[in-house]
Design a protein around this motif. Structure first.
Motif, PDB file in Angstrom:
ATOM      1  N   GLN A 127       0.796  -1.197   0.050  1.00 58.17           N
ATOM      2  CA  GLN A 127      -0.103   0.048   0.034  1.00 58.17           C
ATOM      3  C   GLN A 127       0.879   1.026  -0.175  1.00 58.17           C
ATOM      4  N   PRO A 128       0.796   1.861  -1.008  1.00 60.40           N
ATOM      5  CA  PRO A 128       1.734   3.279  -1.113  1.00 60.40           C
ATOM      6  C   PRO A 128       1.612   3.987   0.146  1.00 60.40           C
ATOM      7  N   GLU A 129       0.668   4.281   0.912  1.00 57.27           N
ATOM      8  CA  GLU A 129       0.439   5.073   1.996  1.00 57.27           C
ATOM      9  C   GLU A 129       1.212   4.653   3.248  1.00 57.27           C
ATOM     10  N   TYR A 130       1.790   3.482   3.279  1.00 61.47           N
ATOM     11  CA  TYR A 130       2.439   2.942   4.343  1.00 61.47           C
ATOM     12  C   TYR A 130       3.805   2.698   3.893  1.00 61.47           C
ATOM     13  N   ARG A 131       4.501   3.091   2.759  1.00 59.83           N
ATOM     14  CA  ARG A 131       5.817   2.821   2.325  1.00 59.83           C
ATOM     15  C   ARG A 131       6.719   3.853   2.965  1.00 59.83           C
ATOM     16  N   ASN A 132       8.171   3.345   3.044  1.00 61.23           N
ATOM     17  CA  ASN A 132       9.110   4.189   3.555  1.00 61.23           C
ATOM     18  C   ASN A 132      10.087   4.535   2.650  1.00 61.23           C
ATOM     19  N   HIS A 133      11.034   5.173   2.972  1.00 63.51           N
ATOM     20  CA  HIS A 133      11.872   5.991   2.118  1.00 63.51           C
ATOM     21  C   HIS A 133      12.631   5.207   1.030  1.00 63.51           C
ATOM     22  N   VAL A 134      12.556   3.684   1.128  1.00 60.33           N
ATOM     23  CA  VAL A 134      13.022   2.871   0.159  1.00 60.33           C
ATOM     24  C   VAL A 134      12.206   1.991  -0.650  1.00 60.33           C
ATOM     25  N   GLY A 135      10.703   2.442  -0.497  1.00 61.63           N
ATOM     26  CA  GLY A 135       9.777   2.030  -1.372  1.00 61.63           C
ATOM     27  C   GLY A 135       9.155   0.830  -0.921  1.00 61.63           C
ATOM     28  N   GLY A 136       9.464   0.366   0.186  1.00 58.30           N
ATOM     29  CA  GLY A 136       8.914  -0.720   0.852  1.00 58.30           C
ATOM     30  C   GLY A 136       7.993  -0.461   2.124  1.00 58.30           C
ATOM     31  N   PRO A 137       7.199  -1.353   2.672  1.00 53.02           N
ATOM     32  CA  PRO A 137       6.350  -1.093   3.954  1.00 53.02           C
ATOM     33  C   PRO A 137       7.238  -0.511   5.131  1.00 53.02           C
ATOM     34  N   HIS A 138       6.916   0.479   5.778  1.00 50.08           N
ATOM     35  CA  HIS A 138       7.263   1.082   6.940  1.00 50.08           C
ATOM     36  C   HIS A 138       7.620  -0.060   7.705  1.00 50.08           C
ATOM     37  N   ALA A 139       8.735   0.076   8.778  1.00 50.40           N
ATOM     38  CA  ALA A 139       9.153  -0.817   9.638  1.00 50.40           C
ATOM     39  C   ALA A 139       7.824  -1.084  10.619  1.00 50.40           C
ATOM     40  N   GLY A 140       7.296   0.019  11.085  1.00 51.67           N
ATOM     41  CA  GLY A 140       6.054  -0.147  11.836  1.00 51.67           C
ATOM     42  C   GLY A 140       4.952  -1.099  11.259  1.00 51.67           C
ATOM     43  N   ALA A 141       4.799  -0.947  10.039  1.00 48.56           N
ATOM     44  CA  ALA A 141       3.657  -1.874   9.551  1.00 48.56           C
ATOM     45  C   ALA A 141       4.136  -3.253   9.561  1.00 48.56           C
ATOM     46  N   ILE A 142       5.627  -3.382   9.056  1.00 50.73           N
ATOM     47  CA  ILE A 142       5.895  -4.899   9.280  1.00 50.73           C
ATOM     48  C   ILE A 142       5.824  -5.429  10.752  1.00 50.73           C
ATOM     49  N   PHE A 143       6.136  -4.441  11.638  1.00 47.58           N
ATOM     50  CA  PHE A 143       6.107  -4.966  12.905  1.00 47.58           C
ATOM     51  C   PHE A 143       4.795  -5.263  13.315  1.00 47.58           C
ATOM     52  N   THR A 144       3.783  -4.543  12.982  1.00 50.59           N
ATOM     53  CA  THR A 144       2.464  -4.765  13.427  1.00 50.59           C
ATOM     54  C   THR A 144       1.917  -6.072  12.590  1.00 50.59           C
ATOM     55  N   LEU A 145       2.158  -6.492  11.035  1.00 48.21           N
ATOM     56  CA  LEU A 145       1.746  -7.634  10.777  1.00 48.21           C
ATOM     57  C   LEU A 145       2.731  -8.826  11.651  1.00 48.21           C
ATOM     58  N   ALA A 146       3.719  -8.792  11.998  1.00 48.42           N
ATOM     59  CA  ALA A 146       4.358  -9.796  12.667  1.00 48.42           C
ATOM     60  C   ALA A 146       3.720 -10.078  14.003  1.00 48.42           C
ATOM     61  N   GLU A 147       3.519  -9.027  14.463  1.00 43.17           N
ATOM     62  CA  GLU A 147       2.917  -9.126  15.956  1.00 43.17           C
ATOM     63  C   GLU A 147       1.794  -9.736  16.071  1.00 43.17           C
ATOM     64  N   SER A 148       0.843  -9.213  15.051  1.00 37.74           N
ATOM     65  CA  SER A 148      -0.646  -9.472  14.898  1.00 37.74           C
ATOM     66  C   SER A 148      -0.600 -11.212  14.505  1.00 37.74           C
ATOM     67  N   ALA A 149       0.404 -11.638  13.764  1.00 44.25           N
ATOM     68  CA  ALA A 149       0.532 -13.013  13.507  1.00 44.25           C
ATOM     69  C   ALA A 149       0.744 -13.720  14.922  1.00 44.25           C
ATOM     70  N   SER A 150       1.710 -13.119  15.539  1.00 44.57           N
ATOM     71  CA  SER A 150       1.913 -13.823  16.771  1.00 44.57           C
ATOM     72  C   SER A 150       0.762 -13.984  17.750  1.00 44.57           C
ATOM     73  N   GLY A 151      -0.168 -12.708  17.863  1.00 45.46           N
ATOM     74  CA  GLY A 151      -1.236 -12.685  18.498  1.00 45.46           C
ATOM     75  C   GLY A 151      -2.265 -13.607  18.153  1.00 45.46           C
ATOM     76  N   ALA A 152      -2.394 -13.882  17.011  1.00 39.63           N
ATOM     77  CA  ALA A 152      -3.447 -14.842  16.387  1.00 39.63           C
ATOM     78  C   ALA A 152      -2.967 -16.239  16.767  1.00 39.63           C
ATOM     79  N   VAL A 153      -1.847 -16.531  16.949  1.00 36.23           N
ATOM     80  CA  VAL A 153      -1.494 -18.077  17.165  1.00 36.23           C
ATOM     81  C   VAL A 153      -1.683 -18.098  18.663  1.00 36.23           C
ATOM     82  N   VAL A 154      -1.443 -17.043  19.646  1.00 32.57           N
ATOM     83  CA  VAL A 154      -1.756 -17.073  20.888  1.00 32.57           C
ATOM     84  C   VAL A 154      -3.078 -17.095  21.257  1.00 32.57           C
ATOM     85  N   LEU A 155      -3.954 -16.496  20.481  1.00 31.67           N
ATOM     86  CA  LEU A 155      -5.471 -16.432  20.802  1.00 31.67           C
ATOM     87  C   LEU A 155      -5.962 -18.001  20.238  1.00 31.67           C
ATOM     88  N   ALA A 156      -5.592 -18.346  19.240  1.00 27.28           N
ATOM     89  CA  ALA A 156      -5.955 -19.834  18.914  1.00 27.28           C
ATOM     90  C   ALA A 156      -5.604 -20.728  19.969  1.00 27.28           C
TER      91      ALA A 156
END
Length: 153
Positions: free
Chosen positions: A44-73
């Motif tokens: 998503q262009p609105e969440y890209r960083n200075h090198v054209g990829g997802p911002h580290a905060g978005a990547i962190f949120t993705l990974a932490e959300s995956a961890s939370g999903a497995v914990v909830l399951a």
């Protein structure tokens, strides 16, 4: 719909309704089970960083959300006696992330061992390992999230 698909849909619905950042980033729940969860983050262009990829905060949120999903399951049925909480996280960025990303979270301890500690009156801690890859399969980073089950008093 299989039991796995139903569980994935149920947890995805719960997290979309209670965690606004999941909706904001348009995270998709591809698979959710008690030992493994797989989530994706679209490019998503609105969440890209200075090198054209997802911002580290978005990547962190993705990974932490995956961890939370497995914990909830794995431990969602314990919510009346304990609340799952992340304690700390360590992130390693390996390659530049570009395009759509997928994070796979894996529970790092047997569920029975964690529950045995909880049954013994302890506050168990356990790791969830997360690997994030881009569309070409290259791993862009790893995260370890240490979770706890805090007993309700």
């Amino acid at each position: 719909m299989s039991d796995t698909q139903a569980a994935t849909a149920s947890i995805a619905e719960l997290l979309r309704s209670t965690v606004p950042m999941v909706r904001t980033l348009n995270l998709s729940y591809l698979e959710v089970g008690p030992e493994r969860a797989v989530l994706s983050l679209p490019d998503q262009p609105e969440y890209r960083n200075h090198v054209g990829g997802p911002h580290a905060g978005a990547i962190f949120t993705l990974a932490e959300s995956a961890s939370g999903a497995v914990v909830l399951a794995a431990f969602g049925d314990q919510m009346e006696r304990a609340v799952p909480l992340p304690v700390r996280a360590e992130v390693t960025f390996a390659k530049i992330a570009r395009g759509d990303l997928v994070s796979t979270a894996t529970l790092g301890r047997p569920i029975a061992d964690v529950l045995a500690e909880l049954d013994a009156g302890q506050r168990p801690e356990f790791p969830v390992e997360v690997s994030t890859v881009r569309a070409d399969g290259a791993e862009t980073g790893r995260m370890t999230v240490i979770w706890t089950l805090r007993p309700n008093r």
